[in-house]
Scaffold this motif. Structure first.
Motif, PDB file in Angstrom:
ATOM      1  N   PRO A 128      -9.340   8.539  -3.361  1.00  0.00           N
ATOM      2  CA  PRO A 128     -10.160   8.330  -4.562  1.00  0.00           C
ATOM      3  C   PRO A 128     -10.387   6.855  -4.858  1.00  0.00           C
ATOM      4  O   PRO A 128     -11.451   6.479  -5.342  1.00  0.00           O
ATOM      5  N   GLU A 129      -9.388   6.041  -4.566  1.00  0.00           N
ATOM      6  CA  GLU A 129      -9.527   4.589  -4.657  1.00  0.00           C
ATOM      7  C   GLU A 129      -9.303   4.022  -3.259  1.00  0.00           C
ATOM      8  O   GLU A 129      -8.171   3.685  -2.893  1.00  0.00           O
ATOM      9  N   PRO A 130     -10.367   3.905  -2.451  1.00  0.00           N
ATOM     10  CA  PRO A 130     -10.187   3.415  -1.082  1.00  0.00           C
ATOM     11  C   PRO A 130      -9.528   2.046  -1.048  1.00  0.00           C
ATOM     12  O   PRO A 130      -9.802   1.184  -1.887  1.00  0.00           O
ATOM     13  N   GLY A 131      -8.612   1.884  -0.087  1.00  0.00           N
ATOM     14  CA  GLY A 131      -7.897   0.627   0.039  1.00  0.00           C
ATOM     15  C   GLY A 131      -6.535   0.618  -0.601  1.00  0.00           C
ATOM     16  O   GLY A 131      -5.876  -0.424  -0.641  1.00  0.00           O
ATOM     17  N   PHE A 132      -6.067   1.761  -1.077  1.00  0.00           N
ATOM     18  CA  PHE A 132      -4.724   1.844  -1.662  1.00  0.00           C
ATOM     19  C   PHE A 132      -3.679   1.376  -0.657  1.00  0.00           C
ATOM     20  O   PHE A 132      -2.719   0.678  -1.000  1.00  0.00           O
TER      21      PHE A 132
ATOM     22  N   ALA B 286       1.200   1.392   2.365  1.00  0.00           N
ATOM     23  CA  ALA B 286       1.468   2.604   1.587  1.00  0.00           C
ATOM     24  C   ALA B 286       1.743   3.780   2.532  1.00  0.00           C
ATOM     25  O   ALA B 286       2.556   3.642   3.445  1.00  0.00           O
ATOM     26  N   PHE B 287       1.059   4.911   2.346  1.00  0.00           N
ATOM     27  CA  PHE B 287       1.269   6.087   3.195  1.00  0.00           C
ATOM     28  C   PHE B 287       0.112   6.269   4.185  1.00  0.00           C
ATOM     29  O   PHE B 287      -0.224   7.401   4.545  1.00  0.00           O
TER      30      PHE B 287
ATOM     31  N   ARG C 163      -6.289   8.316   4.976  1.00  0.00           N
ATOM     32  CA  ARG C 163      -5.846   8.384   3.584  1.00  0.00           C
ATOM     33  C   ARG C 163      -4.547   7.592   3.483  1.00  0.00           C
ATOM     34  O   ARG C 163      -3.829   7.421   4.472  1.00  0.00           O
ATOM     35  N   ALA C 164      -4.221   7.148   2.259  1.00  0.00           N
ATOM     36  CA  ALA C 164      -2.997   6.367   2.083  1.00  0.00           C
ATOM     37  C   ALA C 164      -2.280   6.636   0.765  1.00  0.00           C
ATOM     38  O   ALA C 164      -1.184   6.144   0.554  1.00  0.00           O
TER      39      ALA C 164
END
Length: 236
Positions: free
Chosen positions: A103-107, A155-156, A64-65
């Protein structure tokens, strides 16, 4: 987890000589019908379109990110070490198969200059992910990335789980599955039919050649197409 290296390495090297659509065609011959599952169903980006296909055993994980990990720094570090041990385990060849659960893969990108260098150094041959990749000018040479998108930031991004069942754009993957992937996408080759694939590839090529030779010859007609189809059906 499935066996680390149950397939003859010579078969794996042979399968790497053919693109993923050819592998999908061969699976239809082995299974005996068209298939509506077992492969990615969304267009993906490919870091090195000219490389030979990836063929290897899935080492799965989820990430996750969108927000920071709930783990403590010490726990997160331990999970990363566990992941790197897992993804490089066995004789390989291993492919990292990473599902982004956001929810939006690739963040945020898990894959860039550092992680490709680390994975390549550990013997991993590439990655298939629904997440994002970055550092395209600095990723490890010949380390293939087949991903959902390109993005600028990590990101995270953090690991969530290791060795679990994942789904990459409609393709279910279990840890240890045999995966074939290139710029077209990816497909899982059931381990129990892997040794039948070389013969199926050769048969498929002979069947296609009848139609292709007819189509490329002067004076091609619908009648000649029908005859070619009949000739292809007689090849077994």
């Amino acid at each position: 987890m499935a066996a680390t290296n149950p397939i003859d390495p010579l078969i794996l090297r042979h399968l790497a000589e053919f693109d993923t659509p050819t592998i999908c065609n061969a699976l239809e011959i082995v299974i005996g019908s068209r298939r509506g599952s077992g492969f990615t169903m969304t267009q993906m980006v490919c870091a090195y379109p000219d490389l030979k296909p990836l063929v290897g055993y899935a080492r799965t994980a989820t990430i996750r990110a969108c927000q920071p990990s709930s783990l403590s720094p010490q726990q997160a570090k331990a999970l990363r070490i566990q992941y790197y041990s897992h993804v490089s385990a066995g004789d390989g060849p291993n492919i990292a198969i990473i599902q982004d659960l956001d929810p939006e893969p690739g963040f945020g990108a898990f894959w860039g200059e550092v992680n490709t260098a680390v994975h390549k150094g550990l013997g991993v041959i590439g990655c298939v992910t629904n997440g994002s990749i970055r550092d395209l000018d600095a990723i490890a040479p010949d380390f293939q990335l087949i991903a959902g998108k390109i993005g600028p930031s990590h990101a995270f991004v953090h690991l969530e789980s290791i060795g679990v069942d994942v789904n990459i754009f409609g393709m279910p993957v279990r840890d240890g599955d045999l995966v074939h992937a290139d710029r077209h996408g990816a497909v899982v080759i059931p381990l129990e039919v892997a040794d039948q694939m070389p013969a199926a590839i050769e048969l498929g090529a002979r069947k296609e050649a009848v139609v292709l030779d007819a189509a490329r010859a002067p004076g091609f007609t619908v009648e000649k197409l029908q005859a070619a189809w009949g000739g292809a059906e007689d090849i077994h």
